[in-house]
Design a protein around this motif. Structure first.
Motif, PDB file in Angstrom:
ATOM      1  N   PRO A 217      25.596  32.400  41.524  1.00 21.26           N
ATOM      2  CA  PRO A 217      26.744  33.294  41.708  1.00 21.26           C
ATOM      3  C   PRO A 217      26.729  33.903  43.103  1.00 21.26           C
ATOM      4  CG  PRO A 217      25.594  33.744  39.643  1.00 21.26           C
ATOM      5  CD  PRO A 217      24.714  32.832  40.426  1.00 21.26           C
ATOM      6  N   GLN A 218      27.914  33.963  43.713  1.00 20.34           N
ATOM      7  CA  GLN A 218      28.025  34.548  45.056  1.00 20.34           C
ATOM      8  C   GLN A 218      29.388  35.224  45.175  1.00 20.34           C
ATOM      9  OE1 GLN A 218      28.429  32.255  48.911  1.00 20.34           O
ATOM     10  NE2 GLN A 218      26.290  32.890  49.093  1.00 20.34           N
ATOM     11  N   THR A 222      31.054  30.736  42.813  1.00 20.17           N
ATOM     12  CA  THR A 222      29.754  30.223  42.388  1.00 20.17           C
ATOM     13  C   THR A 222      29.378  29.071  43.292  1.00 20.17           C
ATOM     14  OG1 THR A 222      30.127  30.832  40.066  1.00 20.17           O
ATOM     15  CG2 THR A 222      28.467  29.157  40.496  1.00 20.17           C
ATOM     16  N   HIS A 361      28.647  35.164  31.784  1.00 20.32           N
ATOM     17  CA  HIS A 361      29.105  34.559  33.037  1.00 20.32           C
ATOM     18  C   HIS A 361      30.630  34.486  33.023  1.00 20.32           C
ATOM     19  CE1 HIS A 361      25.057  33.245  34.358  1.00 20.32           C
ATOM     20  NE2 HIS A 361      24.828  33.218  33.057  1.00 20.32           N
ATOM     21  N   ARG A 363      32.856  33.407  35.117  1.00 15.28           N
ATOM     22  CA  ARG A 363      33.577  32.255  35.681  1.00 15.28           C
ATOM     23  C   ARG A 363      32.898  30.918  35.367  1.00 15.28           C
ATOM     24  NH1 ARG A 363      33.748  36.406  39.175  1.00 15.28           N
ATOM     25  NH2 ARG A 363      31.850  35.740  40.220  1.00 15.28           N
TER      26      ARG A 363
END
Length: 406
Positions: A217-218, A222, A361, A363
């Motif tokens: 994740p960012q 992702t 999560h 996404r």
């Protein structure tokens, strides 16, 4: 631990052609951030890509193999709405109203897939078939009548037939059965490749062999990291990795075993009337159907282990068992076998798939078609996830939530 398991998904000699991929070429890895990344280019991934790209989403698929080279190539592609766990049994577990809601949703997806194939002119040898569900050790004659009653109360198209009627109408050994409508057959490889081609015409890309091994994740995206150190950024990620489970996210209730199948040479069919798709309410079960080129495909004899070497060592013996059971079922002295194969096979406690958002999560999505109806569940998965991505979740989405057994 890597993102997904790595398996030898099939052994022996399937009758579907999936090894000549000269007409399918890989795209370059995308630059920048893609809208939706789909990991897996089998029938589930292709179904998702076709639907999402047609809706204007930017889609990129990634697979460690060429498209349709995994479990899709071992599918027998019986596109049915009945699950491995009978509706009457599921009703005992979760209530008849709730069980009917689950099955009606699969039935609707199967019907809409047929309409899509026909309306879009997708060349995959789709042929409507009556489905004949024979009494067996799982559902004897009386229990099969109960099953028929529960299906009809759910609004599903199944009728009771006694053994004499089955023998007279279909030309097989007499056995009580349920006769159902709205099922059909396809060539699973041609369907997958055709859906992928449609998606690419709508702007999707397909990159292979690309082994996605890690997600990071960012921010609002992702990062998908590949085994050779490359990375791709995506706003949404869908794991459609088939029977190579995403073990960090998919609960262990969705288990891996193996199944077996045989096929006669072409132009052997018909061996029974009306080209019905036949399967048994038994464990181990038997199913059989004809293909567009006149093969008879039969299979079953599932085992609950996943080791490929152990699985493939049994192909010869399982082939002989299926051959003998098929001959007895259709009252034919001898069946010639041209192809015999084994494949990894996914199961769930209710015979239904794992489709929905990954726990914790926002996404990340799971599209795991565990059960005997892989093509049907792929159509269902595409509908459910497409609806969720635009903020209009399907009313029956909770029926297939990956965490419903936890």
């Amino acid at each position: 631990m890597e993102l997904t398991e790595s398996r030898d998904l099939r052994g022996g000699h399937p009758c579907w052609i999936a090894d000549d991929s000269s007409h399918v070429t890989s795209d370059d890895l995308p630059d920048g951030t893609v809208d939706i990344a789909i990991v897996g280019a089998g029938v589930m991934g292709a179904m998702l890509a076709d639907r999402l790209a047609a809706a204007g989403r930017g889609v990129a698929l990634f697979d460690r193999r060429p498209p349709a080279h995994g479990s899709t190539a071992a599918s027998t592609a019986l596109v049915m709405w009945g699950a491995d766990v009978p509706l009457s049994h599921l009703a005992q577990r979760i209530g008849e109203q709730e069980a009917a809601r689950c099955w009606r949703r699969v039935h609707a997806a199967v019907r809409r897939l047929a309409e899509h194939i026909d309306d879009a002119g997708i060349d995959c040898d789709r042929i409507d078939r009556p489905e004949l569900y024979l009494a067996g050790v799982l559902l004897d004659d009386d229990a099969l009548r109960v099953e028929g009653d529960v299906r009809r109360r759910a609004g599903l198209p199944s009728d009771d037939l006694d053994g004499d009627t089955v023998a007279l109408r279909f030309g097989i050994a007499p056995r009580a059965a349920l006769l159902s409508r709205d099922s059909y057959e396809v060539d699973p490889v041609r369907l997958t490749l055709a859906l992928l081609a449609r998606a690419r015409k709508n702007g999707a890309t397909a990159c292979f062999p690309v082994d996605v091994t890690r997600l990071e994740p960012q921010g609002v995206a992702t990062l998908l990291w590949t085994g050779d150190g490359r990375r791709i950024a995506a706003r949404e990620v869908i794991l459609a990795t088939g029977y190579e489970r995403a073990v960090w996210f998919l609960p262990p209730a969705f288990a891996i075993g193996c199944s077996y199948a045989i096929a006669t040479p072409p132009r052997c069919a018909p061996l029974w009337r009306e080209n019905a798709m036949i399967w048994e309410a038994s464990s181990p079960y038997l199913y059989a159907r004809a293909t567009a080129d006149g093969r008879i495909i039969a299979g079953g004899e599932d085992e609950n282990f996943a080791d490929a070497r152990q699985r493939d060592a049994l192909i010869g013996g399982k082939s002989g068992t299926i051959q003998a059971k098929l001959a007895a079922m259709i009252a034919i002295d001898e069946i010639e076998v041209d192809c015999a194969w084994s494949a990894a096979f996914g199961t769930s406690p209710d015979g239904l798939p794992a489709i929905g958002r990954a726990l914790g999560h926002e996404r990340l999505w799971l599209a795991s078609g565990f059960g005997g109806n892989g093509v049907s569940f792929a159509a269902l998965g595409a509908e459910l996830i497409a609806a969720a991505l635009v903020g209009r979740p399907d009313p029956a989405a909770d029926c297939f939530d990956p965490y419903r057994f936890v």
